[in-house]
Design an enzyme around this catalytic site. Structure first.
Site, mmCIF file in Angstrom:
data_model
loop_
_atom_site.group_PDB
_atom_site.id
_atom_site.type_symbol
_atom_site.label_atom_id
_atom_site.label_comp_id
_atom_site.label_asym_id
_atom_site.label_seq_id
_atom_site.Cartn_x
_atom_site.Cartn_y
_atom_site.Cartn_z
ATOM 1 C CG ASN A 162 39.455 -38.320 95.674
ATOM 2 O OD1 ASN A 162 39.532 -39.515 96.063
ATOM 3 N ND2 ASN A 162 39.962 -37.564 95.785
ATOM 4 C CB THR A 213 37.626 -30.422 90.626
ATOM 5 O OG1 THR A 213 37.342 -31.501 90.984
ATOM 6 C CG2 THR A 213 37.254 -30.697 89.390
ATOM 7 C CB SER A 246 33.228 -46.875 98.673
ATOM 8 O OG SER A 246 32.473 -47.056 99.590
ATOM 9 C CE1 TYR A 279 35.673 -41.222 105.365
ATOM 10 C CE2 TYR A 279 35.682 -43.546 106.000
ATOM 11 C CZ TYR A 279 36.009 -42.414 104.846
ATOM 12 O OH TYR A 279 36.359 -42.508 103.857
ATOM 13 C CE LYS A 305 33.735 -42.650 101.931
ATOM 14 N NZ LYS A 305 33.959 -41.545 100.528
#
Length: 283
Positions: free
Chosen positions: A86, A34, A142, A156, A160
């Protein structure tokens, strides 16, 4: 779980998503790849027939597209065995410099956290309610920045960290009878073509650690200390373990960073342990 597995991979256009897609196909498994622009995988679509590769348009920021992609994958192959969560990108900015740029930060969170959350929810539902027998592997890609903070990429890092907390809690919520395993894997370097958005630093940060953080990001952008193709093999093997770890660091820099964080936590806890003495409620 059958010997031939069906993988659902997000962010399959570049980086680890693309490398994992290629590896899984080479291994003889089936892939639901995807990505926002399906035409990017035209070469792979020409190489593998529809029994091996299903390419679907998916922007993980759109929950309806996630539901549609999972439904199409389940309709086509009857099950999904591994979800490789991902899709993500980086916003480079100091916390203060981002003032007035909330739209850029929120957009990144929509992908990196909310998108990952919605994919995780769809994965669990599929593993438990669609797969027969029930079971599956949710592999969250991760980052060591989900364990350790770094200047100039605080947002960011925050996204995470949020994903870390989500995965840890989710793993504890699942009934063992469902045979669903959740695991986060880490790398300490970026890959070529990772999308990044850069917010200009305020003047006061040109001599701080943030400047070093930006320089580091510029230096490693498009590079990797380890061979990313070898790392992807480890990700593939991780998804095959009957009892995968909740957290798995891949690459020596990632291991060093995890150890550094663990030692820091233990040191702080020990240094101030006495401060918690005598806090009990007394009559």
């Amino acid at each position: 779980m059958s010997s031939t597995r069906v993988w659902f991979i997000t962010g399959a256009s570049t980086g680890f998503g693309r490398l994992m897609t290629e590896l899984v196909l080479e291994k003889g498994d089936t892939v639901v790849a995807t990505l926002r622009k399906p035409e990017v995988l035209g070469e792979l679509s020409a190489k593998y027939d529809s029994t091996r590769l299903l390419v679907l348009e998916l922007d993980v920021k759109v929950p309806e597209q996630i539901a549609t992609a999972f439904a199409k994958a389940q309709e086509t192959f009857g099950r999904i065995d591994v979800v490789f969560n991902n899709a993500a990108y980086v916003v480079i900015s100091e916390v203060e410099s981002a003032h007035g740029h909330d739209d850029l930060v929120r957009d990144m969170f929509e992908t990196n956290f909310w998108g990952a959350l919605h994919v995780s929810q769809a994965a669990i539902k599929c593993f438990r309610d669609v797969n027969r027998p029930a079971g599956g592997r949710l592999l969250q890609l991760s980052s060591m920045l989900g364990i350790e903070g770094m200047p100039a990429v605080a947002f960011y890092v925050a996204a995470k960290h949020a994903l870390e907390g989500l995965s840890e809690s989710l793993a504890r919520e699942l009934d063992p009878a469902w045979n669903i395993k959740v695991g986060d894997t880490y790398r300490a370097r970026t890959l070529p073509n990772i999308r990044a958005r850069d917010i200009t630093a305020l003047p006061g940060y040109t001599t701080t650690e943030a400047a070093d953080g930006r320089a580091w990001m510029d230096k490693i952008g498009g590079t990797s200390v380890d061979d990313p193709r070898k790392a992807v093999i480890r990700f593939y093997e991780l998804a095959s373990l009957p009892e995968p770890p909740l957290r798995c660091a891949i690459g020596k820099p990632a291991i060093e960073s995890m150890n550094k964080k663990a030692q820091s936590l233990l040191a702080d806890a020990g240094a101030y342990a006495s401060w918690s003495e005598g806090l009990e409620i007394t009559e």
